[in-house]
Scaffold this motif. Structure first.
Motif, mmCIF file in Angstrom:
data_model
loop_
_atom_site.group_PDB
_atom_site.id
_atom_site.type_symbol
_atom_site.label_atom_id
_atom_site.label_comp_id
_atom_site.label_asym_id
_atom_site.label_seq_id
_atom_site.Cartn_x
_atom_site.Cartn_y
_atom_site.Cartn_z
ATOM 1 N N LEU A 13 0.822 -1.208 0.000
ATOM 2 C CA LEU A 13 0.000 0.000 0.000
ATOM 3 C C LEU A 13 0.857 1.261 0.000
ATOM 4 N N ILE A 14 1.867 1.327 0.849
ATOM 5 C CA ILE A 14 2.705 2.524 0.932
ATOM 6 C C ILE A 14 3.489 2.734 -0.358
ATOM 7 N N VAL A 15 3.849 1.667 -1.030
ATOM 8 C CA VAL A 15 4.538 1.784 -2.317
ATOM 9 C C VAL A 15 3.626 2.459 -3.334
ATOM 10 N N HIS A 16 2.370 2.063 -3.394
ATOM 11 C CA HIS A 16 1.411 2.677 -4.307
ATOM 12 C C HIS A 16 1.191 4.151 -3.955
ATOM 13 N N GLN A 17 1.112 4.441 -2.668
ATOM 14 C CA GLN A 17 0.872 5.818 -2.237
ATOM 15 C C GLN A 17 2.036 6.727 -2.610
ATOM 16 N N PHE A 18 3.258 6.288 -2.392
ATOM 17 C CA PHE A 18 4.410 7.098 -2.762
ATOM 18 C C PHE A 18 4.544 7.225 -4.278
ATOM 19 N N ASP A 19 4.285 6.165 -4.989
ATOM 20 C CA ASP A 19 4.338 6.211 -6.448
ATOM 21 C C ASP A 19 3.332 7.227 -6.989
ATOM 22 N N GLU A 20 2.131 7.211 -6.454
ATOM 23 C CA GLU A 20 1.105 8.152 -6.889
ATOM 24 C C GLU A 20 1.459 9.581 -6.486
ATOM 25 N N LEU A 21 2.051 9.751 -5.327
ATOM 26 C CA LEU A 21 2.446 11.086 -4.883
ATOM 27 C C LEU A 21 3.468 11.683 -5.848
ATOM 28 N N VAL A 22 4.439 10.896 -6.256
ATOM 29 C CA VAL A 22 5.453 11.365 -7.204
ATOM 30 C C VAL A 22 4.796 11.780 -8.518
ATOM 31 N N ARG A 23 3.805 11.048 -8.947
ATOM 32 C CA ARG A 23 3.120 11.355 -10.206
ATOM 33 C C ARG A 23 2.262 12.627 -10.119
ATOM 34 N N THR A 24 1.811 12.997 -8.935
ATOM 35 C CA THR A 24 0.915 14.143 -8.791
ATOM 36 C C THR A 24 1.632 15.466 -8.562
ATOM 37 N N VAL A 25 2.888 15.423 -8.148
ATOM 38 C CA VAL A 25 3.621 16.655 -7.849
ATOM 39 C C VAL A 25 4.057 17.316 -9.159
ATOM 40 N N PRO A 26 3.536 18.524 -9.452
ATOM 41 C CA PRO A 26 3.918 19.206 -10.692
ATOM 42 C C PRO A 26 5.296 19.878 -10.563
ATOM 43 N N ASP A 27 5.860 20.264 -11.683
ATOM 44 C CA ASP A 27 7.101 21.027 -11.672
ATOM 45 C C ASP A 27 6.886 22.301 -10.866
ATOM 46 N N GLY A 28 7.890 22.712 -10.127
ATOM 47 C CA GLY A 28 7.793 23.940 -9.349
ATOM 48 C C GLY A 28 7.200 23.758 -7.974
ATOM 49 N N VAL A 29 6.894 22.514 -7.588
ATOM 50 C CA VAL A 29 6.389 22.204 -6.248
ATOM 51 C C VAL A 29 7.407 21.283 -5.581
ATOM 52 N N TYR A 30 7.783 21.628 -4.353
ATOM 53 C CA TYR A 30 8.792 20.865 -3.624
ATOM 54 C C TYR A 30 8.232 20.493 -2.257
ATOM 55 N N LEU A 31 8.200 19.210 -1.954
ATOM 56 C CA LEU A 31 7.661 18.732 -0.683
ATOM 57 C C LEU A 31 8.764 18.737 0.361
ATOM 58 N N THR A 32 8.451 19.266 1.532
ATOM 59 C CA THR A 32 9.432 19.330 2.613
ATOM 60 C C THR A 32 9.107 18.367 3.750
ATOM 61 N N SER A 33 7.847 17.930 3.834
ATOM 62 C CA SER A 33 7.446 17.015 4.899
ATOM 63 C C SER A 33 6.229 16.219 4.452
ATOM 64 N N PHE A 34 6.221 14.939 4.812
ATOM 65 C CA PHE A 34 5.105 14.049 4.496
ATOM 66 C C PHE A 34 4.894 13.163 5.710
ATOM 67 N N ASN A 35 3.742 13.282 6.353
ATOM 68 C CA ASN A 35 3.434 12.497 7.548
ATOM 69 C C ASN A 35 2.121 11.754 7.362
ATOM 70 N N LYS A 36 2.036 10.585 7.991
ATOM 71 C CA LYS A 36 0.811 9.781 7.929
ATOM 72 C C LYS A 36 0.419 9.362 9.343
ATOM 73 N N LYS A 37 -0.847 9.610 9.679
ATOM 74 C CA LYS A 37 -1.436 9.111 10.924
ATOM 75 C C LYS A 37 -2.733 8.445 10.542
ATOM 76 N N ALA A 38 -2.822 7.155 10.796
ATOM 77 C CA ALA A 38 -3.984 6.350 10.403
ATOM 78 C C ALA A 38 -4.174 6.496 8.898
ATOM 79 N N ASP A 39 -5.321 6.984 8.463
ATOM 80 C CA ASP A 39 -5.586 7.144 7.032
ATOM 81 C C ASP A 39 -5.439 8.587 6.557
ATOM 82 N N LYS A 40 -4.888 9.458 7.387
ATOM 83 C CA LYS A 40 -4.726 10.880 7.048
ATOM 84 C C LYS A 40 -3.261 11.189 6.760
ATOM 85 N N PHE A 41 -3.050 12.004 5.747
ATOM 86 C CA PHE A 41 -1.723 12.447 5.386
ATOM 87 C C PHE A 41 -1.610 13.948 5.599
ATOM 88 N N SER A 42 -0.457 14.403 6.016
ATOM 89 C CA SER A 42 -0.151 15.831 6.116
ATOM 90 C C SER A 42 1.064 16.088 5.248
#
Length: 90
Positions: A13-42
């Motif tokens: 599941l986490i592999v799919h979530q990270f793969d999808e996250l990489v696909r959704t981040v457009p050019d010019g956007v840089y992620l500095t933090s990614f946290n997961k608690k239960a089914d919620k992401f910050s």
């Protein structure tokens, strides 16, 4: 055994979530933090402008793995016209 099988099943599941996250981040956007608690992401990050953040939100909402995205904060890093935008979303 059921607990172990449940944990093994969630490993992919986490592999799919990270793969999808990489696909959704457009050019010019840089992620500095990614946290997961239960089914919620910050997610915290910076973007070159507001349009990049908007595109990122649209991409997440169109994703099969991330639904119900809410922008919780958007502010300019400083007062200049071409300032980076700092954002937070869940």
């Amino acid at each position: 055994m059921e607990i172990i099988q449940g944990l093994q099943g969630k490993r992919a599941l986490i592999v799919h979530q990270f793969d999808e996250l990489v696909r959704t981040v457009p050019d010019g956007v840089y992620l500095t933090s990614f946290n997961k608690k239960a089914d919620k992401f910050s997610i915290l990050g910076v973007a070159e402008n507001n349009n990049r953040v908007t595109n990122f939100l649209r991409n997440l909402d169109a994703s099969a793995w991330y639904k119900g995205t809410t922008l919780t904060e958007l502010k300019a890093k400083d007062k200049t016209e071409n300032s980076l935008q700092i954002f937070s979303l869940t």
